[in-house]
Structures are given as structure tokens and as C-alpha cells.
Scaffold this active site. Structure first.
Site, PDB file in Angstrom:
ATOM      1  N   TRP A 359       1.113  -1.350   0.100  1.00  0.00           N
ATOM      2  CA  TRP A 359       0.107   0.089   0.066  1.00  0.00           C
ATOM      3  C   TRP A 359       0.841   1.288   0.116  1.00  0.00           C
ATOM      4  O   TRP A 359       0.418   2.339  -0.025  1.00  0.00           O
ATOM      5  CB  TRP A 359      -0.936   0.028   1.441  1.00  0.00           C
ATOM      6  CG  TRP A 359      -0.132   0.337   2.766  1.00  0.00           C
ATOM      7  CD1 TRP A 359       1.210  -0.401   2.828  1.00  0.00           C
ATOM      8  CD2 TRP A 359      -0.588   1.064   3.478  1.00  0.00           C
ATOM      9  NE1 TRP A 359       1.228   0.373   4.144  1.00  0.00           N
ATOM     10  CE2 TRP A 359       0.319   1.004   4.662  1.00  0.00           C
ATOM     11  CE3 TRP A 359      -1.741   1.952   3.786  1.00  0.00           C
ATOM     12  CZ2 TRP A 359       0.205   1.716   5.914  1.00  0.00           C
ATOM     13  CZ3 TRP A 359      -1.853   2.462   5.056  1.00  0.00           C
ATOM     14  CH2 TRP A 359      -0.795   2.166   6.011  1.00  0.00           C
ATOM     15  N   ASP A 360       2.344   1.077  -0.169  1.00  0.00           N
ATOM     16  CA  ASP A 360       3.328   2.338   0.129  1.00  0.00           C
ATOM     17  C   ASP A 360       3.251   3.211  -0.948  1.00  0.00           C
ATOM     18  O   ASP A 360       3.467   4.492  -0.578  1.00  0.00           O
ATOM     19  CB  ASP A 360       4.460   1.591   0.125  1.00  0.00           C
ATOM     20  CG  ASP A 360       4.804   0.492   1.092  1.00  0.00           C
ATOM     21  OD1 ASP A 360       3.733  -0.291   1.103  1.00  0.00           O
ATOM     22  OD2 ASP A 360       5.770   0.636   1.897  1.00  0.00           O
ATOM     23  N   GLU A 498       0.759  -4.020  12.021  1.00  0.00           N
ATOM     24  CA  GLU A 498       0.723  -5.647  11.891  1.00  0.00           C
ATOM     25  C   GLU A 498       1.080  -6.196  13.120  1.00  0.00           C
ATOM     26  O   GLU A 498       1.259  -7.728  13.121  1.00  0.00           O
ATOM     27  CB  GLU A 498       1.916  -5.772  10.932  1.00  0.00           C
ATOM     28  CG  GLU A 498       1.739  -5.082   9.593  1.00  0.00           C
ATOM     29  CD  GLU A 498       2.586  -5.366   8.504  1.00  0.00           C
ATOM     30  OE1 GLU A 498       3.869  -5.662   8.914  1.00  0.00           O
ATOM     31  OE2 GLU A 498       2.040  -5.362   7.288  1.00  0.00           O
ATOM     32  N   LYS A 619       2.723  -1.626  15.960  1.00  0.00           N
ATOM     33  CA  LYS A 619       4.025  -1.425  15.124  1.00  0.00           C
ATOM     34  C   LYS A 619       4.245  -0.029  14.498  1.00  0.00           C
ATOM     35  O   LYS A 619       5.280   0.405  14.381  1.00  0.00           O
ATOM     36  CB  LYS A 619       4.173  -2.425  14.016  1.00  0.00           C
ATOM     37  CG  LYS A 619       5.237  -2.746  13.102  1.00  0.00           C
ATOM     38  CD  LYS A 619       5.145  -3.656  12.073  1.00  0.00           C
ATOM     39  CE  LYS A 619       6.207  -3.456  11.075  1.00  0.00           C
ATOM     40  NZ  LYS A 619       6.087  -4.537   9.957  1.00  0.00           N
ATOM     41  N   GLN A 620       3.030   0.507  14.232  1.00  0.00           N
ATOM     42  CA  GLN A 620       3.182   1.657  13.305  1.00  0.00           C
ATOM     43  C   GLN A 620       1.817   2.556  13.370  1.00  0.00           C
ATOM     44  O   GLN A 620       0.734   1.856  14.073  1.00  0.00           O
ATOM     45  CB  GLN A 620       3.449   1.190  11.870  1.00  0.00           C
ATOM     46  CG  GLN A 620       2.092   0.660  11.176  1.00  0.00           C
ATOM     47  CD  GLN A 620       2.696  -0.387   9.824  1.00  0.00           C
ATOM     48  OE1 GLN A 620       3.226  -1.454  10.092  1.00  0.00           O
ATOM     49  NE2 GLN A 620       2.805   0.389   8.637  1.00  0.00           N
TER      50      GLN A 620
HETATM   51  C1  BGC Z   1       5.050  -2.321   6.986  1.00  0.00           C
HETATM   52  C2  BGC Z   1       3.801  -2.187   5.819  1.00  0.00           C
HETATM   53  C3  BGC Z   1       4.540  -1.902   4.813  1.00  0.00           C
HETATM   54  C4  BGC Z   1       5.484  -2.893   4.370  1.00  0.00           C
HETATM   55  C5  BGC Z   1       6.327  -2.679   3.017  1.00  0.00           C
HETATM   56  C6  BGC Z   1       5.831  -3.336   6.678  1.00  0.00           C
HETATM   57  O1  BGC Z   1       6.901  -3.521   7.457  1.00  0.00           O
HETATM   58  O2  BGC Z   1       4.213  -2.696   8.097  1.00  0.00           O
HETATM   59  O3  BGC Z   1       2.802  -1.120   6.224  1.00  0.00           O
HETATM   60  O4  BGC Z   1       3.596  -1.564   3.549  1.00  0.00           O
HETATM   61  O5  BGC Z   1       6.310  -2.944   5.220  1.00  0.00           O
HETATM   62  O6  BGC Z   1       6.872  -1.526   3.126  1.00  0.00           O
END
Ligand code: BGC
Length: 801
Positions: A359-360, A498, A619-620
Site C-alpha cells: 500500500w506504500d 501488523e 508497530k506503526q
Molecule cells: C509495514 C507495511 C508496509 C510494508 C512494505 C511493513 O513493515 O508494516 O505497512 O507496507 O512494510 O513497506
């Protein structure tokens, strides 16, 4: 040359070679080649890698009693190999020999990688090496390398070995080594006095890749006619040139290579195209020259000037931002290629995440929309072309509409690894991140934002409209009515965080009412309805007819968009998901003391036999993504529609709540946190921005950058400067600006484009200057803070801000 334009590494350091290779990658959207030394092969220190955008292949591996199938972005044949030796000694290599003054420079202004060093062999012979290389940003199939060799204190017999190496595998990421990585089989290898040629094919996707190379030897600037010895194997070939060099003289090796694949257009056959192009290619100095010109034009449009005191870890913020822009622009695909691939999360710079697309884009497209929306348009076609697959995936899962995959590769099926390895515990674990259905909302959001930036109604009517409507239909089909709350709910998903993929002790993964997912679903439903009202009538009817969209279905969308459940706790804190409030608080101090770096708490806890699912840890950014994507005005509107009381005063409390419970295990997280704090806590925002700048250049995750850059975080830092601190929003057919500069940022200026109109933005504390380009003659509607105005072509306006 100013150091703002150069990433310089001094001294040869094998331990940081992987990181340097990734950060020195040269790419042009079609292909990328890591900054690996031409004289070295893949070993524990070096990892040459060349990746072609969309060049995927699937392989199966038996792991933990299961057959796992993975699609990788294939490491293509290595075009770099050039090695040099004197009087039959060892091939000169910094790993073997002394290099008293080694320097590696990535020249951002000209798109060139250089290495300069003196090398002293075991016999005491000193040779000066000056190497330059490019991956041409305009002639996208061409690469060039020049190595100048000066005999400092010797005269002797020199051998130069120039090759093409197809014995490559995907082995760049330690924790993926158990996976089968042999993607290529040889078809043809040929070496003669003029040319090297290698053709290989991916074993499953049957993509043929052909590389042709020519090598020329010069002495004191003059070509010398040498007939090379040739070496040839199934999967590699080389030419060995032999000559003599007198002390004090310099010889140069110039190598040009061309790559094509069977998926390229406007060619007869990949091998034929590669041979033709390399034979016709301009000389290496001419290619260097045209590369510099092409990059000068790119920088003219994309550069961003910054006056600030920020020096993340000794690196000037201006330079790191340029580095980020450079890698972002190198990664984005040319329009003719965009339908094959979008933006792999780790660029064309390494093999992390197997080269998959996540989704980046959500962090990348806003930067491009304000600079060159044509690029976004091309990249959005990647998703449009995979709409059929997304529809089929939704149907197979029992839904309607289009369900985009969390990880996407060649054809848009779900590519998320079924199992992943926790390197701490060495255990293989199920990977439930495919439940991040919110990826679809990012696709819709990006489509809509592109339309806002450009007003491209044709795109909305023909491509974006279809995608947005199908994603809306998907969300409507996932929502179920819960009579107890008299609201709709979405179950069985994961949010962006995540660390939470299930309820503690649950026997199946998935969460109920992830607030981010639910609000984004509402937003998509609203935009779908708005799309039908925005596109010309005939197109609205066509879209409705093609999708079989009835009035009652549209009514249902409207109802869901007004009655979706959003959980709250502690009075007015939006809960990350239903039941979040009942999770345990986490002992942050204890874990910080025990482990130091706790960014990847999921791995730490799993190795201890525990799980982050039990705790209030993220995590984020998850809930906070809402404040990242929407202004408080927009959120207020959304909550009003939903009939929930929403007080913008609760935003700072919500930010603080989650900020203190987030480990920033993803590089995207600091970008979002810096963003949402930009108005409420400028100092903390700036601190997080600086940390985000360090993500790759300082490899803050301790080893991940060597496996590929973090494109989302790179773009996100640029966007913090470009959109966040300027307060740029694209809404309701107007460009909104509401600047809020951090104290350490004294000035910023850049060029952008809004609805086809070029615009120069210059911002200092208290003053914003906007200058519209003279052409095209299209006035634009601007709203600076509360002042609404129209900017005519060629006009400059000053605003007190
Ligand atoms: C993140 C995701 C991201 C992916 C690719 C993961 O570590 O949690 O949000 O899309 O990395 O960058």
C-alpha cells in the site's frame, strides 16, 4: 561541487558494503543495478543485483512441511563484471589489497556512481582506479561503466576481464535463503572480439532476458585495437584483453551494456534488440553527458530547496532529502512500462519483500501528483489492469466488487508469504498480513487524489471510476448489520498495525471494526457516490450499466456510509479495533532496558513465547493514519455523516495516546507521526521528521536497508516538507495552503503543478509567495488559510501566514 548533491563514503568497509550498494543503486524505473563492485561476485560482503521492473517469476519450496510458492522480482544477469590484474597476480580487489584512500560517491545531480581509490597489491605495485557508471535515465535499456587505471609505480602486463554473469540467484536476503532462488535458465551465451551476449529465461514466467555488452580499451585517451581471448559457458561469457602499461600512464576500460526482455514493446526479439542497441550506442563519455543533461532537467522540475539546521547524524537534511527524491524518481516506472509494475516497497534496490507492491503508494503518489501527475497516471494503470484479478479474488472469498491483494506482483493475485521466519526464534510462522484489506482503500484514495490534482475527468470516467466503484462494492459486501448497535460492522481484518492480527487466544485471525478500515470504507463509499455525480452523465450511466448497479444498491451504500460502527474508549479516543481497550498495557520501560532496540517487538515477544496481540502496542500508525490522510475538517464531516460526536480537540489526546504505545517497527510510522504532530507539537514533529530522514542513510532498523531502500518512507519525508509543513491540500477544486513551519526550517521552495498549471512556492516564517507559470493560461483557485483567491497565469502573490 556542493556536498548537498553527493553521497560520499570514505574508506572501504566490508561491513557496510551491502548498505552502500543499496543506497548507491542506479535505476531508471525500467531497471535498477545495485552499487556493487564490478570486480566482485556475490559473497558474504558483495551482492550484485539487477532488477527489471515487473520481471517476476514464481518458485516453489518445501518449508516446515508445506509447499510454499513465492513470486520474486528476479535478480537478472549481472552486466557489471570487470576485473583487472597486473603481471598475472591476483585480480585487484579492495577485499584482498590495501586501499589507502578509497572513496565512493553517488553523484545525485548527474545520476552517476563513482569510486576512486589507490590499490596496493602484495608486490607493492600501486594503481589508481577511477570508476564511473550510469544506468541511463532516458535511454532506459542502456548502462555504461568506465574504469580508468593508472600505473603509479610500475610498468607491466595488464589483463582486463569483462563479462556477463548469469549464475545469479535471488539470495540477497538472509531470512529468505531457505526459499528456492534459482529463477533463470540459460538459453544462449556468446563472446567474440566485438561483443558479449547472454540470453536467459525465467523458469516459470518464461520471461526472456537478453544482455549485450561491448568493451573498449583506451590508452591515454586513445582506443587501442586489441583482440580479446574469449571465455564462454552456458550461463556466462567474458572477454579478456591483454596489454602493457607503462608507469605514469593511464588506460581506460569502457563498457556499454543493453538489456531487453521479451515483455518489452516496439522490438522484434529481446536478443536482437540488445545487440542492435549496444552496437549503435553513443560512446561512454557521450552517454555520461546525456545522462547529466537528463538529470539536470529532472532536477529542474523536482528539486526542493531547504534552509534548515537539521543534520541527521551528520548528514545535512537537504542532502538526505535529495537522496530520497533521487531514489524515488529512479524507482518510478516510465509510463510505457507502468502497467507491468508499480512501485515495489523496497525499490529496484534489493530483494526484501520479494519485490512486491504493498500500500506504500499511498505515501508516494502525493509527492508525484504535485510534480508530475503523468507518472502517477501511468502507475495507477498497474491497479486498473489488475481489476479483473481483484474481482475474482473478492468472489472467491465470498464477497462482491474488487478485493486488492495486500502484496501484489505480476498479475495482481495475493502474493503475501504464507509463512514467515522470525530470525530471532528461527520459527516459521503463519503470515496473516493478507488480512490488510485496507490496501484497496489506498488504491481508491490514490485514484481520487490524482483526479483532485489534475481534474482529469477522462481518467475518472474511464479508469478510476470503475476501480473506485468496485472497491466500494467490495466494502459494502463485507459490512454486516449488527442490530445490537444498529450499525454496520466489518470483521476479520487487520489494520495497518501488523502487531495485531487476532484477538488473544482466538483460534482464527482477524479483528472486528478496525477504525481505520471502517472509516476508509465509508470514505470510499462516499467517493463512489460522488464519482457517479461528477463524471459526465453518459459515463455515469455506462458505469452503472456495466456494473449492474441498481438504485437500491446505491441506497445501501449510502446507508452503510452513514451507519458504520467506529469503536471508542476512554471517552473519546478512537479505538484501534473493537475490544482494544481490554488489552493489557505493555511494560515499555522493562523491554527497552532488556533489549535496547525494541522496534520489532513482534519478533521479540514471539521468541519469548508471547504475542503483541495481548497488549496495547502498535508497530506503526493505525488510527493515526486517519489524521495523516484527512484534515480535521474532513474528519469532522465524516463523523458527522456517521452520527458520532467528534471534537477536533480530541485529536491531540488521541495522538498522544497512540504515540506512547507505538514502537515504530515500520519506517512509515515516523513519517505519519511527524505529520500528525506538525501542528500540535512542532518540536516533536521535527524530531520525528529527522529520525525518518535517518531511516535508510543510517539503516536504523539495523540491516534492512541493505536488502532494499524503503521507498514509502523516502517519499514520505519529501512529502512532509512539500505538503505537510506547507499545509497543502487538494480539495473541492481548490489548492489549499495553510503553512506551519517548524522552528528549525527557515525557508523552503519548490516548483509544483496544480491542474496543469506550474506554480513556484516559496515559504519563509510568516510569508508565502506563490508564482503561477505563464503558460498554460489557466487561472487556479487558491485558498491560503481563510483567504480565497484566484491566481492568474504569470501572477505572483504574497500572503502573510
Ligand atoms: C509495514 C507495511 C508496509 C510494508 C512494505 C511493513 O513493515 O508494516 O505497512 O507496507 O512494510 O513497506
Amino acid at each position: 561541487m556542493s556536498d548537498d548533491w553527493r553521497l560520499v563514503y570514505t574508506g572501504y568497509d566490508p561491513a557496510s558494503e551491502g548498505l552502500r550498494e543499496a543506497l548507491s543503486t542506479l535505476a531508471n524505473g525500467y531497471l535498477g543495478t545495485r552499487g556493487a563492485a564490478p570486480e566482485s561476485e556475490a559473497d558474504g560482503t558483495h551482492y550484485p543485483g539487477t532488477y527489471i521492473s515487473g520481471g517476476y517469476n514464481r518458485l516453489k519450496t518445501e518449508i516446515a512441511g508445506r509447499t510454499v510458492e513465492i513470486e520474486d522480482l528476479v535478480n537478472m544477469p549481472n552486466w557489471l563484471p570487470v576485473a583487472i590484474r597486473v603481471d598475472g597476480g591476483h585480480w585487484l580487489q579492495p577485499d584482498r589489497h590495501e586501499t589507502p584512500d578509497y572513496e565512493q560517491v553517488l553523484d545525485l545531480r548527474r545520476g552517476m556512481l563513482e569510486r576512486h581509490y589507490r590499490i596496493r597489491d602484495h608486490e607493492g605495485r600501486e594503481t589508481r582506479i577511477a570508476e564511473r557508471r550510469i544506468v541511463h535515465v532516458h535511454e532506459r535499456h542502456l548502462m555504461a561503466l568506465e574504469i580508468a587505471v593508472a600505473a603509479l609505480n610500475w610498468s607491466g602486463h595488464v589483463e582486463v576481464r569483462s563479462g556477463l554473469d548469469g549464475r545469479v540467484e535471488n539470495k540477497g536476503v538472509e531470512r529468505y535463503r531457505a526459499f528456492n532462488g534459482r529463477h533463470l535458465r540459460p538459453l544462449e551465451a556468446r563472446a567474440d572480439a566485438q561483443m558479449l551476449f547472454l540470453k536467459m529465461e525465467t523458469v516459470q514466467s518464461e520471461l526472456r532476458v537478453a544482455v549485450a555488452a561491448r568493451t573498449q580499451i583506451l590508452c591515454d585517451g586513445q582506443p587501442i585495437a586489441l583482440t580479446p581471448e574469449v571465455e564462454q559457458d552456458d550461463d556466462r561469457c567474458a572477454q579478456v584483453f591483454a596489454t602493457t602499461l607503462e608507469q605514469g600512464r593511464t588506460m581506460a576500460v569502457r563498457k556499454t551494456a543493453a538489456i531487453f526482455t521479451s515483455a518489452d514493446t516496439a522490438i522484434s526479439e529481446a536478443g536482437d534488440a540488445a545487440c542492435k542497441l549496444v552496437a549503435r550506442a553513443p560512446s561512454v563519455p557521450e552517454l555520461f553527458e546525456s545522462q547529466a543533461t537528463a538529470w539536470a532537467h529532472i532536477w529542474q522540475r523536482f528539486d526542493l530547496h531547504l534552509a534548515s539546521k537539521a543534520t541527521p547524524n551528520g548528514n545535512d537534511a537537504q542532502k538526505v532529502l535529495r537522496l530520497h527524491l533521487f531514489h524515488l524518481l529512479q524507482t518510478v516506472t516510465s509510463e510505457d512500462h507502468a502497467a507491468k509494475s508499480c512501485i515495489p516497497a523496497r525499490g529496484l534496490h534489493g530483494e526484501a519483500y520479494h519485490g512486491h507492491v504493498f500500500w506504500d503508494e499511498l505515501f508516494v503518489f502525493p509527492v508525484l501528483n504535485l510534480r508530475d501527475p503523468e507518472i502517477t497516471r501511468g502507475l495507477l494503470s498497474y491497479r486498473h489492469r489488475r481489476l479483473g484479478e481483484a474481482r475474482a479474488t473478492a468472489q472467491e472469498a465470498g464477497y462482491r466488487g474488487a478485493m486488492y491483494p495486500w502484496q501484489s506482483g505480476s498479475d495482481g493475485r495475493e502474493e503475501t508469504q504464507a509463512l514467515h521466519l522470525n530470525p530471532r526464534s528461527q520459527r516459521w510462522l503463519p503470515d496473516n498480513s493478507y488480512l490488510q484489506r485496507h490496501v484497496g482503500t489506498a488504491v481508491a484514495y490514490n485514484m481520487w487524489q490524482y483526479y483532485q490534482a489534475t481534474g482529469d475527468i477522462h481518467f475518472l470516467a474511464h479508469r478510476a471510476g470503475e476501480v473506485i466503484l468496485e472497491i466500494a462494492r467490495f466494502w459494502a459486501s463485507t459490512a454486516t448489520y449488527n442490530a445490537r448497535h444498529a450499525r454496520y460492522e466489518i470483521a476479520g481484518v487487520m489494520g495497518p498495525d501488523e502487531y495485531h492480527d487476532a484477538y488473544p487466544g482466538a483460534d482464527r485471525p482477524g479483528l472486528l471494526n478496525n477504525a481505520y478500515t471502517n472509516i476508509m470504507a465509508v470514505w470510499v463509499l462516499c467517493r463512489a457516490l460522488e464519482t457517479l455525480e461528477t463524471v459526465p452523465e453518459g459515463h455515469a450511466t455506462r458505469l452503472r450499466d456495466m456494473m449492474g448497479l441498481s438504485d437500491s444498491e446505491l441506497k445501501e451504500w449510502d446507508a452503510i456510509s452513514r451507519k458504520m460502527r467506529i469503536p471508542f474508549h476512554d471517552r473519546d479516543i478512537i479505538s484501534q479495533f473493537e475490544g482494544y481497550a481490554t488489552l493489557e498495557e505493555f511494560d515499555w520501560a522493562h523491554y527497552r532496558e532488556k533489549y535496547g532496540d525494541i522496534q520489532r517487538l513482534d519478533r521479540i515477544l514471539e521468541a519469548e513465547g508471547d504475542t503483541p496481540n495481548r497488549y496495547k502496542v502498535s508497530k506503526q500508525a493505525d488510527v493515526l493514519m486517519l489524521f495523516y490522510l484527512f484534515s480535521s475538517e474532513e474528519l469532522t464531516e465524516l463523523f458527522e455523516r456517521l452520527g458520532y460526536p467528534f471534537d477536533p480537540q480530541s485529536i491531540p489526546r488521541t495522538i498522544e495516546y497512540y504515540e506512547s504505545r507505538t514502537s515504530h517497527g515500520s519506517t512509515l510510522s515516523r513519517v505519519v507521526h511527524a505529520w500528525v504532530l506538525a501542528r500540535g507539537d512542532r518540536t516533536r514533529s521535527w524530531q520525528l521528521f529527522r529520525e525518518a530522514l535517518e531511516s535508510d542513510i543510517c539503516d536504523i532498523q539495523g540491516g534492512t536497508t541493505a536488502e532494499g531502500i524503503h521507498v514509502g518512507a523516502m517519499a514520505g519525508t519529501v512529502d512532509l516538507i512539500q505538503r505537510c509543513y506547507t499545509g497543502i491540500e487538494l480539495r473541492r477544486d481548490a489548492l489549499h495552503l495553510s503553512p506551519c513551519l517548524p522552528d528549525d526550517l527557515h525557508r523552503l521552495s519548490f516548483r509544483m503543478t496544480y491542474r496543469g498549471q506550474p506554480l513556484a512556492v516559496d515559504l519563509t516564517p510568516g510569508r508565502l509567495t506563490l508564482t503561477a507559470g505563464r503558460r498554460p493560461e489557466r487561472p487556479i483557485h487558491v485558498k491560503v488559510r481563510q483567504e480565497e483567491t484566484t491566481l492568474a497565469p504569470g501572477q505572483t502573490r504574497l500572503f502573510e501566514v
